[in-house]
Design an enzyme around this catalytic site. Structure first.
Site, mmCIF file in Angstrom:
data_model
loop_
_atom_site.group_PDB
_atom_site.id
_atom_site.type_symbol
_atom_site.label_atom_id
_atom_site.label_comp_id
_atom_site.label_asym_id
_atom_site.label_seq_id
_atom_site.Cartn_x
_atom_site.Cartn_y
_atom_site.Cartn_z
ATOM 1 N N SER A 112 -81.450 16.237 70.129
ATOM 2 C CA SER A 112 -82.405 15.637 70.563
ATOM 3 C C SER A 112 -82.796 14.439 70.423
ATOM 4 O O SER A 112 -81.425 13.688 71.084
ATOM 5 C CB SER A 112 -83.516 16.630 70.767
ATOM 6 O OG SER A 112 -84.511 16.423 70.722
ATOM 7 N N HIS A 113 -83.668 14.138 69.763
ATOM 8 C CA HIS A 113 -83.068 12.723 69.389
ATOM 9 C C HIS A 113 -82.642 11.727 68.208
ATOM 10 O O HIS A 113 -82.918 10.388 67.995
ATOM 11 C CB HIS A 113 -84.989 12.130 69.147
ATOM 12 C CG HIS A 113 -85.357 13.109 67.516
ATOM 13 N ND1 HIS A 113 -86.339 14.384 67.789
ATOM 14 C CD2 HIS A 113 -84.909 12.917 66.641
ATOM 15 C CE1 HIS A 113 -85.468 15.028 66.811
ATOM 16 N NE2 HIS A 113 -86.106 13.995 65.918
ATOM 17 N N ASP A 277 -87.373 12.010 75.271
ATOM 18 C CA ASP A 277 -86.074 11.444 74.010
ATOM 19 C C ASP A 277 -84.613 12.086 74.525
ATOM 20 O O ASP A 277 -84.396 12.145 75.623
ATOM 21 C CB ASP A 277 -86.855 12.414 72.823
ATOM 22 C CG ASP A 277 -86.621 14.305 73.268
ATOM 23 O OD1 ASP A 277 -86.155 14.175 74.133
ATOM 24 O OD2 ASP A 277 -86.602 15.116 72.154
ATOM 25 N N ASP A 279 -83.099 14.127 74.809
ATOM 26 C CA ASP A 279 -82.867 15.797 75.944
ATOM 27 C C ASP A 279 -84.103 15.945 76.484
ATOM 28 O O ASP A 279 -83.277 16.882 77.253
ATOM 29 C CB ASP A 279 -82.440 16.761 74.767
ATOM 30 C CG ASP A 279 -83.566 17.247 74.068
ATOM 31 O OD1 ASP A 279 -84.107 16.701 73.417
ATOM 32 O OD2 ASP A 279 -83.765 18.632 73.780
ATOM 33 N N ASP A 281 -87.465 16.500 76.476
ATOM 34 C CA ASP A 281 -88.271 17.522 76.237
ATOM 35 C C ASP A 281 -89.457 17.034 75.203
ATOM 36 O O ASP A 281 -90.425 17.668 75.627
ATOM 37 C CB ASP A 281 -87.950 18.929 75.613
ATOM 38 C CG ASP A 281 -86.762 18.430 74.245
ATOM 39 O OD1 ASP A 281 -87.495 17.521 73.276
ATOM 40 O OD2 ASP A 281 -86.907 19.723 73.710
ATOM 41 N N ARG A 282 -89.058 16.128 75.483
ATOM 42 C CA ARG A 282 -90.070 14.994 74.615
ATOM 43 C C ARG A 282 -90.905 13.653 75.412
ATOM 44 O O ARG A 282 -90.186 13.355 75.994
ATOM 45 C CB ARG A 282 -89.876 13.995 72.943
ATOM 46 C CG ARG A 282 -90.174 15.235 72.132
ATOM 47 C CD ARG A 282 -89.678 14.665 71.217
ATOM 48 N NE ARG A 282 -89.250 15.891 69.622
ATOM 49 C CZ ARG A 282 -88.819 15.266 68.273
ATOM 50 N NH1 ARG A 282 -89.848 14.345 67.814
ATOM 51 N NH2 ARG A 282 -88.513 16.225 67.415
ATOM 52 N N LYS A 376 -90.559 22.739 76.382
ATOM 53 C CA LYS A 376 -91.354 21.690 76.334
ATOM 54 C C LYS A 376 -90.858 20.398 77.107
ATOM 55 O O LYS A 376 -89.956 20.257 77.530
ATOM 56 C CB LYS A 376 -91.858 20.807 74.611
ATOM 57 C CG LYS A 376 -90.918 20.010 74.008
ATOM 58 C CD LYS A 376 -91.571 20.191 72.681
ATOM 59 C CE LYS A 376 -89.974 19.350 71.991
ATOM 60 N NZ LYS A 376 -89.107 19.819 71.007
HETATM 61 C C1 VG1 Z 1 -89.107 18.967 65.132
HETATM 62 C C2 VG1 Z 1 -90.649 18.823 65.279
HETATM 63 C C3 VG1 Z 1 -90.664 19.827 66.110
HETATM 64 C C4 VG1 Z 1 -89.988 20.145 67.313
HETATM 65 C C5 VG1 Z 1 -88.725 20.475 67.141
HETATM 66 C C6 VG1 Z 1 -87.630 19.953 67.832
HETATM 67 O O1 VG1 Z 1 -89.074 19.842 64.449
HETATM 68 O O2 VG1 Z 1 -91.486 18.624 64.487
HETATM 69 O O3 VG1 Z 1 -92.058 20.158 66.634
HETATM 70 O O4 VG1 Z 1 -89.995 21.434 67.861
HETATM 71 O O5 VG1 Z 1 -88.423 19.381 65.986
HETATM 72 O O6 VG1 Z 1 -88.230 19.190 68.653
HETATM 73 P P1 VG1 Z 1 -88.477 19.739 62.651
HETATM 74 O O7 VG1 Z 1 -88.703 21.122 61.658
HETATM 75 O O8 VG1 Z 1 -87.773 18.236 62.418
HETATM 76 O O9 VG1 Z 1 -90.068 19.376 61.812
HETATM 77 V V1 VG1 Z 1 -86.532 18.064 69.879
HETATM 78 O O10 VG1 Z 1 -86.942 17.316 71.188
HETATM 79 O O11 VG1 Z 1 -85.982 18.163 68.235
HETATM 80 O O12 VG1 Z 1 -86.155 20.020 70.670
HETATM 81 CO CO CO Z 2 -85.937 16.971 71.981
#
Ligand code: VG1
Ligand code: CO
Length: 543
Positions: A112-113, A277, A279, A281-282, A376
């Site tokens: 992701s990010h 972000d 990937d 999804d954000r 998302k």
């Molecule tokens: C974080 C966010 C959560 C989200 C997850 C994956 O998790 O708080 O809301 O679903 O990242 O998002 P955590 O456990 O670090 O709080 V992504 O965009 O990384 O796939």
């Molecule tokens: Co993401």
């Protein structure tokens, strides 16, 4: 030729909030990726003759990992692979492709990010047939198998080519390299009123900026916004995906998307700004001079859903993760539809959407989506906003202010303390846990505790139970303080503190969030002992 390779378990292969995320060099250890992939294939059921989708956010190690997965998929019986060209698929596009081609599931390569590159992070997760992240029962089974593994199966053959779209064969396994954008773009055109959005973007006045942050959404945003919807060339900035995200941190928030934020708050800034972000999804939504919190965004999308062709007939229900503000709850109440509160992580929404109990879902962490897929979806949220703006012909700021006037405002902030030593983080959570039992009814700096617990979720569809999903202290006036540890970090622990206060007084709707919440912020520190235990005097990131 297929070979059996002997191997030994790695103790750190339990998937977190969203798959297995580790430093690239951890994944580069001999057998590390292979062990996890074999455990995954063993955990997901009968893979014989099935179709598997593979793609990732293009970060460093993406193509190397894909070649390994391909060589293991063939030995594990898959009949057909669908892979994004150059190994690319945004997370929402992967979900879309799994559903569209009726695949058995998909492997998404992303952290992701989290920063990318040789010194950055890598990640892998499995999505099931509905296009969504595997539920906990499967991720736990993967972990258990990874702890017992003694060998894996892999084909000894040349790499396949990922560079051209088209069909190729590896023995009798069919491999389709597809355009990563086309199916997703088509789905977006089915959901939204593209002619109305096009009219807005081409009216000669409306200005928009989309920051792809050098990550996966560049090609998607260029195709959809600039090509299909006629936005001016240059609307999409940082639009060429790079393996190290240009050294950046593609997390669309006020801290990491500073370039965009600065432009949006400048005197002559654009009318609408958005970012996504690593990937895809954000999403972050901005208007000229205004930032829309993700929690408010979910509520506003819900309140305006009838303006969107795909949601014209109304919403079945709304779901939000527990720490997400209760702004959407007010809309659900007004619309007389159900509201569900789930643990953090998109995997908990899948059952509700499959059972047709909810249409929209959201998380405070810049995640919004609907039942069009099971992840998302960053660009979807951006198009949703554009569709609303096109129909209402008002500014983002007017829409947000009117929303607060109608429903009241939920002041909301999240304070993150990153990379704190794990022992301190555990100490802090224990200290809170011990206090929970006696808090009910107590007055803390004038706030009376309504209830305090460690959130556990009972899934109404499959009756599974997820425990220890975050400590919440909720007050009689509706305000809340929530603490949880991140399940996506790769270094030490990250403490997340979520703070919310409810305001219905029309004269107090437009105050500064941090100022409005300062008493609750201080109370959070008092309760958890953040300063005294960690020595930190300020959060790493405030959103
Ligand atoms: C974080 C966010 C959560 C989200 C997850 C994956 O998790 O708080 O809301 O679903 O990242 O998002 P955590 O456990 O670090 O709080 V992504 O965009 O990384 O796939
Ligand atoms: Co993401």
């Amino acid at each position: 030729m297929s070979t059996t390779i002997h191997s030994q378990p790695f103790i750190d292969q339990r998937p977190g909030t969203s798959g297995l995320r580790k430093r690239v060099r951890v994944f580069q250890q001999k057998h590390y990726l292979e062990n996890f992939v074999q455990a995954m294939f063993d955990a997901i059921g009968d893979t014989e003759n099935q179709t598997l989708v593979i793609g990732g956010d293009g970060r460093f190690y993406n193509e190397t990992a894909i070649q390994t997965i391909v060589k293991m998929a063939i030995v594990n019986g898959f009949k057909r692979l669908i892979i994004g060209q150059h190994g690319l698929l945004s997370t929402p596009a992967a979900s879309c492709v799994i559903r569209k081609y009726n695949a058995f599931g998909g492997v998404i390569l992303s952290a992701s990010h989290n920063p990318a590159g040789q010194e950055g992070d890598f990640g892998i997760k499995f999505n099931i047939r509905n296009g969504g992240p595997a539920p906990e029962s499967i991720t736990e089974a993967i972990y258990q198998l990874s702890q017992k593994i003694s060998s894996y199966q892999i084909m000894d053959c040349d790499d396949i080519s990922l560079s051209e779209t088209g069909t190729q064969y590896l023995q009798d396994m069919q491999i389709d390299i597809i355009d990563p954008v086309a199916d997703y773009a088509e789905l977006m055109a089915d959901i939204f009123d593209f002619p109305a959005i096009r009219a807005l973007l081409c009216n000669g006045r409306f200005q928009m900026r989309f920051d792809a942050m050098h990550a996966i959404t560049g090609p998607y945003a260029k195709e959809i916004l600039e090509k299909r919807l006629g936005a001016e060339t240059g609307t999409v900035i940082n639009g060429v995906p790079q393996a190290d995200f240009a050294g950046g941190h593609p997390d669309p928030n006020l801290t990491y998307a500073a370039e965009l934020v600065e432009e949006m708050f400048a005197e002559t800034g654009p009318d609408f700004g958005a970012a996504s972000d690593g990937d895809g999804d954000r999403n972050m939504i901005l208007g000229h001079g205004i930032f829309v919190t993700p929690s408010d965004s979910l509520a506003i999308l819900a309140a305006n859903a009838e303006l969107i062709p795909a949601y014209q007939k109304g919403l079945k229900g709304i779901a939000r993760s527990m720490p997400t503000s209760q702004a959407a709850d007010r809309v659900a109440q007004a619309l007389n539809i159900s509201m569900y509160e789930t643990p953090t992580g998109w995997k908990f929404f899948g059952n509700l959407m499959d059972a047709d109990m909810v249409t929209l879902c959201g998380e405070e962490s810049f995640g919004t989506g609907s039942n069009h897929i099971r992840e998302k979806d960053g660009l979807w949220a951006v198009l949703f906003w554009l569709n609303i703006l096109a129909i209402r012909q008002q500014s983002v700021s007017e829409i947000v202010r009117q929303h607060w006037q109608k429903f009241g405002r939920n002041y909301y902030t999240r304070h993150d303390y990153e990379e704190i030593p794990t022992e301190f983080a555990n100490q802090l959570i224990e200290r809170l846990q011990i206090q929970l039992a006696d808090l009910k009814g107590k007055s803390l700096n004038g706030y009376i505790v309504d209830y305090a617990d460690n959130f556990s979720y009972h899934d109404p569809v499959d009756n599974s139970i997820a425990e220890n999903q975050g400590i919440r202290i909720c007050f009689t006036d509706g305000s809340r303080i929530i603490f949880r540890l991140s399940g996506t970090g790769t270094q030490g622990a990250t403490l997340r503190v979520y703070i919310e206060a409810i305001e219905d007084n029309p004269d107090k709707l437009f105050e500064d969030t941090q100022t409005r919440l300062k008493d609750l912020i201080a109370l959070a520190d008092e309760l958890a002992g953040i300063k005294s235990i960690t020595g930190r005097t300020a959060p790493t990131v405030i959103t």
